[in-house]
Scaffold this motif. Sequence first.
Motif, PDB file in Angstrom:
ATOM      1  N   PRO A  85       0.995  -1.280  -0.024  1.00  0.00           N
ATOM      2  CA  PRO A  85       0.196  -0.184  -0.437  1.00  0.00           C
ATOM      3  C   PRO A  85       1.106   0.972  -0.175  1.00  0.00           C
ATOM      4  O   PRO A  85       0.835   2.787  -0.711  1.00  0.00           O
ATOM      5  N   TRP A  86       1.866   1.075   0.720  1.00  0.00           N
ATOM      6  CA  TRP A  86       2.559   2.396   0.809  1.00  0.00           C
ATOM      7  C   TRP A  86       3.698   2.542  -0.651  1.00  0.00           C
ATOM      8  O   TRP A  86       3.661   3.643  -0.764  1.00  0.00           O
ATOM      9  N   TYR A  87       3.936   1.701  -0.891  1.00  0.00           N
ATOM     10  CA  TYR A  87       4.843   1.548  -2.318  1.00  0.00           C
ATOM     11  C   TYR A  87       4.096   1.774  -3.418  1.00  0.00           C
ATOM     12  O   TYR A  87       4.050   2.651  -4.105  1.00  0.00           O
ATOM     13  N   ARG A  88       2.453   1.584  -3.354  1.00  0.00           N
ATOM     14  CA  ARG A  88       1.386   2.141  -4.525  1.00  0.00           C
ATOM     15  C   ARG A  88       1.567   3.196  -4.138  1.00  0.00           C
ATOM     16  O   ARG A  88       1.576   4.395  -5.660  1.00  0.00           O
ATOM     17  N   SER A  89       1.548   4.471  -2.962  1.00  0.00           N
ATOM     18  CA  SER A  89       1.416   5.277  -3.413  1.00  0.00           C
ATOM     19  C   SER A  89       2.637   6.170  -3.727  1.00  0.00           C
ATOM     20  O   SER A  89       1.892   6.893  -4.853  1.00  0.00           O
ATOM     21  N   ALA A  90       3.395   5.703  -3.787  1.00  0.00           N
ATOM     22  CA  ALA A  90       5.047   6.123  -4.206  1.00  0.00           C
ATOM     23  C   ALA A  90       5.059   6.806  -4.702  1.00  0.00           C
ATOM     24  O   ALA A  90       5.549   7.375  -6.202  1.00  0.00           O
ATOM     25  N   SER A  91       4.777   4.718  -5.338  1.00  0.00           N
ATOM     26  CA  SER A  91       5.101   4.135  -7.153  1.00  0.00           C
ATOM     27  C   SER A  91       3.964   5.152  -7.625  1.00  0.00           C
ATOM     28  O   SER A  91       4.798   5.946  -9.061  1.00  0.00           O
ATOM     29  N   GLU A  92       2.519   5.987  -8.001  1.00  0.00           N
ATOM     30  CA  GLU A  92       1.896   6.484  -8.312  1.00  0.00           C
ATOM     31  C   GLU A  92       2.181   7.798  -8.324  1.00  0.00           C
ATOM     32  O   GLU A  92       1.837   8.600 -10.077  1.00  0.00           O
ATOM     33  N   LEU A  93       2.796   8.445  -6.736  1.00  0.00           N
ATOM     34  CA  LEU A  93       3.280   9.783  -6.926  1.00  0.00           C
ATOM     35  C   LEU A  93       4.530  10.388  -7.811  1.00  0.00           C
ATOM     36  O   LEU A  93       4.841  11.049  -9.397  1.00  0.00           O
TER      37      LEU A  93
END
Length: 553
Positions: free
Chosen positions: A344-352
């Motif tokens: 979940p944290w990586y997904r947020s960072a990746s999308e940004l």
Amino acid sequence: MTHPDAPFETRCLHSLEKVFADEPLRAVPYMRGSALKGETYAFQVAYRAPRLTKRIAVSAESPLGDRVSLRAVGLSPAELPSQYDHDDYILRATPGLYPDPLYPIQEERGVTGFRHQWRSVWVAVTTDADTPAGNHPVVVRFAGEEGEPLGEERFELEIVDAELPPQTLIHTEWFHGDCLANYYGVEVFGEAHWSLIERYLDTAVRHGMNMVLTPLFTPPLDTAVGGERPTVQLVDVTKDGDCYVFGFERLERWIAMCDRVGIRYFEFSHLFTQWGAKHAPKIMADDNGTYRRIFGWDTDSAGEAYRAFLGAFLPCLVAFLRRRGLLDRSYFHISDEPLAEHMPWYRSASELMQSHLGELPIIDALTDYAYYEQGLVRRPIPSNDHIGPFLERGVPELWTYYCCAQYKQVSNRFFNMPSARNRVIGIQLYKFQIAGFLHWGYNFWNAQYSIEAIDPYRVTDAGCTFPSGDAFLVYPGADGTPVESIRMEVFYEALQDLRALQLLEGFVGRERVLAMIEDGLEEPLTFIAYPHDAAWLLGLREAVNSAIKAHIG
């Protein structure tokens, strides 16, 4: 051979032997080999004295002249030579002294012979396009304090009249600038520090490293939660309320230095913390006249403040790289080694990150295929023991890496592993057409989590944490020049093997090269299945050189 007037023993060996001081030398003599132009070819001469003998002079005589260099193979302590559940493909599992550093031989001091201890001299022949083809003897001689001959060995090196092609593999060993500043006691990014950085990078480039970890901000790597490493931040940040201004002068100097020494690619340091992407790296700024940390462990990586910062910073960085013509040389990181529970944290960072970087490459070391499958990282770097699913699914431009956790079956380079286990990766990289190789430890001279700095001549396991040989490839020389290691030289031999195979492919085609590699093997070569035999590696390389010679002559 042994001189008739002195019971001093010598033996010529190939570069994949490790000579231990506390055991008999069982290796058979190895006295001839071949190399292509542009290659560094190495062998060893082992010696044993009947009594303590200081200031033994060592010299080399060859038509190759100053292309031949000599270094003494030193011993390094290993309290933690391997993980407790190691496999059987090791030399020993006991703590002790292991051959590794390669020390320059000072003329006035020579080398020391210890009573009944085998030691060795590392002989390297560095060739270039102008090196004459043909057979060249290299005679290594030992002499006593009064000049009396003690022994000598003769090696025959054939230089094949074909030049190694340029390296296409992207190769990075993570460069830790703070460790240089700590060890040498210099100011970060002071003139002495810049000089050290350039010397250490020059050595890395000469051993096949063409990408460098570039600290936009202090890399959030191997740092205890809540802890800090010394600030090594290339980008100046000025904060005025909610507005940011960025200065790239130090980054400009870094790029110019890298251009001088031959670094081709820049991997910009991770913009989210290791093992989870939950926080921001340490970022220092001039905040309305006060220089302070504005982001770090107390920053929620998905919070509005850090998202706004990256929203201001990344477009400025991309614009800077575009102006400098560096976009095709630039790679980015999100977070190192995320696990399934961190998604979940990586997904947020990746999308940004992807919203600001577009198609610019983002690379991260990981083991879980789901990160690639879900589009969270387009350029995954799986470890060599988890690469199977990525290969089976045909992931393009695939990289690989290994670290302390890759110690069963696969290639690695701990002190206690045979050098053939280090070198075989070159053949594997060729077969699977791997685009890049990453390792985390060029010069990590800290204990785990960077709790404290260590002396790498005394502590080789990051404070009894990582098996000796994992955390660094170079030792700090007293004069600011890196002291290289056997592991570094042998890994470079692997990269040269890769280039030689690519050259042969240009003559005979890929299928014939692959058939040559797997001729006589009981099963196809993979990252976990390969011959555990230095003779196989050396024989394959000689066969490759012979095939190249046949097609040029």
